[in-house]
Design an enzyme around this catalytic site. Sequence first.
Site, PDB file in Angstrom:
ATOM      1  N   PRO A   2       0.809  -1.225   0.000  1.00  0.00           N
ATOM      2  CA  PRO A   2       0.000   0.000   0.000  1.00  0.00           C
ATOM      3  C   PRO A   2       0.839   1.271   0.000  1.00  0.00           C
ATOM      4  O   PRO A   2       1.741   1.439   0.832  1.00  0.00           O
ATOM      5  CB  PRO A   2      -0.820  -0.126   1.290  1.00  0.00           C
ATOM      6  CG  PRO A   2      -0.056  -1.074   2.149  1.00  0.00           C
ATOM      7  CD  PRO A   2       0.623  -2.013   1.214  1.00  0.00           C
ATOM      8  N   GLU A   3       0.538   2.138  -0.954  1.00  0.00           N
ATOM      9  CA  GLU A   3       1.169   3.457  -1.025  1.00  0.00           C
ATOM     10  C   GLU A   3       0.061   4.500  -0.947  1.00  0.00           C
ATOM     11  O   GLU A   3      -1.059   4.182  -0.554  1.00  0.00           O
ATOM     12  CB  GLU A   3       2.013   3.559  -2.294  1.00  0.00           C
ATOM     13  CG  GLU A   3       3.133   2.514  -2.336  1.00  0.00           C
ATOM     14  CD  GLU A   3       4.046   2.631  -3.543  1.00  0.00           C
ATOM     15  OE1 GLU A   3       4.029   3.676  -4.218  1.00  0.00           O
ATOM     16  OE2 GLU A   3       4.775   1.668  -3.822  1.00  0.00           O
ATOM     17  N   LYS A  59       1.316   7.703   3.736  1.00  0.00           N
ATOM     18  CA  LYS A  59       0.804   6.356   3.966  1.00  0.00           C
ATOM     19  C   LYS A  59       0.186   6.203   5.350  1.00  0.00           C
ATOM     20  O   LYS A  59      -0.021   5.081   5.816  1.00  0.00           O
ATOM     21  CB  LYS A  59       1.939   5.339   3.790  1.00  0.00           C
ATOM     22  CG  LYS A  59       2.681   5.447   2.461  1.00  0.00           C
ATOM     23  CD  LYS A  59       3.870   4.507   2.447  1.00  0.00           C
ATOM     24  CE  LYS A  59       4.771   4.750   1.242  1.00  0.00           C
ATOM     25  NZ  LYS A  59       5.948   3.841   1.232  1.00  0.00           N
ATOM     26  N   ARG A 265      16.237  -3.000  -4.210  1.00  0.00           N
ATOM     27  CA  ARG A 265      14.860  -2.830  -4.675  1.00  0.00           C
ATOM     28  C   ARG A 265      14.798  -2.987  -6.176  1.00  0.00           C
ATOM     29  O   ARG A 265      15.705  -2.580  -6.914  1.00  0.00           O
ATOM     30  CB  ARG A 265      14.320  -1.436  -4.298  1.00  0.00           C
ATOM     31  CG  ARG A 265      14.345  -1.106  -2.822  1.00  0.00           C
ATOM     32  CD  ARG A 265      13.419  -1.998  -2.017  1.00  0.00           C
ATOM     33  NE  ARG A 265      12.025  -1.857  -2.396  1.00  0.00           N
ATOM     34  CZ  ARG A 265      11.191  -0.978  -1.822  1.00  0.00           C
ATOM     35  NH1 ARG A 265      11.626  -0.148  -0.883  1.00  0.00           N
ATOM     36  NH2 ARG A 265       9.924  -0.940  -2.184  1.00  0.00           N
TER      37      ARG A 265
END
Length: 280
Positions: A2-3, A59, A265
Amino acid sequence: MPELPEVEHARRQFLAVLGEHETIIEARASDPIVVPMSHDAWRDALVGRRIESASRVGKNVLVALSGDHAMWFHLGMTGRLVRQGAKDEKIDEQTGLPRFTKWWIKTKRATLCLADARRLGRCIAGSREDVVRDGKLDELGPDALAIDSVDALRARVERAKGPIKAALMDQSRIAGLGNIQALETLWRAKLHPETPVPALKSDAWKSLYDAMHESLDAALETMRDTDEVVYVEAGGPNPFLVYDREGEPCPRCGTKLVREVTRGRSSYLCPKCQKKPRAK
């Protein structure tokens, strides 16, 4: 994961399911990591209080309660809000709640649960002053949607010395962008994730500003009529232009998208549209 768009959906969902101005009649927490405070104190801070509003910075969601109390929650990497009784939701046979429920809140309208398999979400409740302090909300930069000009974006980011992707994901500079939104923004702006911030010129800052808002607006639009969000990593549909699309054609030029790993990442990008900066 979730962003900003997913958390904005959760903020709206919280109010829509439980009801703005409704009173909390029961609340329970079951995980000492997700709710890192006395669960009795957490419950006492909620039950009997009226939900007045819910705001979001990046967030993070801050729920204002009557009596100058508040509740703060962060969804972590896999957390999502689920209405008890939601269609197709897997249920824990022992509790009768959605699987991986870590806390739940009930009003006369409904019961809303946090389902979080990886236990990386967080939630606290208490006096507003304590919640804002312990949730470290004062350490955040402005919300990405509140960045309303190229100059405002530049003022928050241009002092960073490293690559632009890392700068965009730094929550103390701008709150709300994670790996996905940073990559979607950079593809729209035709910037390689490893482009050094000091190398950006005026036209690049304008492209970056426009791209950030276009990406966030597009993501929010995909969730406009959705009751429950299923993340891409959990098998949900992929609404993104480049994220997790290695080997697929670039939507702009047709070149195959690639995946690069930097600083642990994954980055998805077009090697033609997003030229890698030359090493000095």
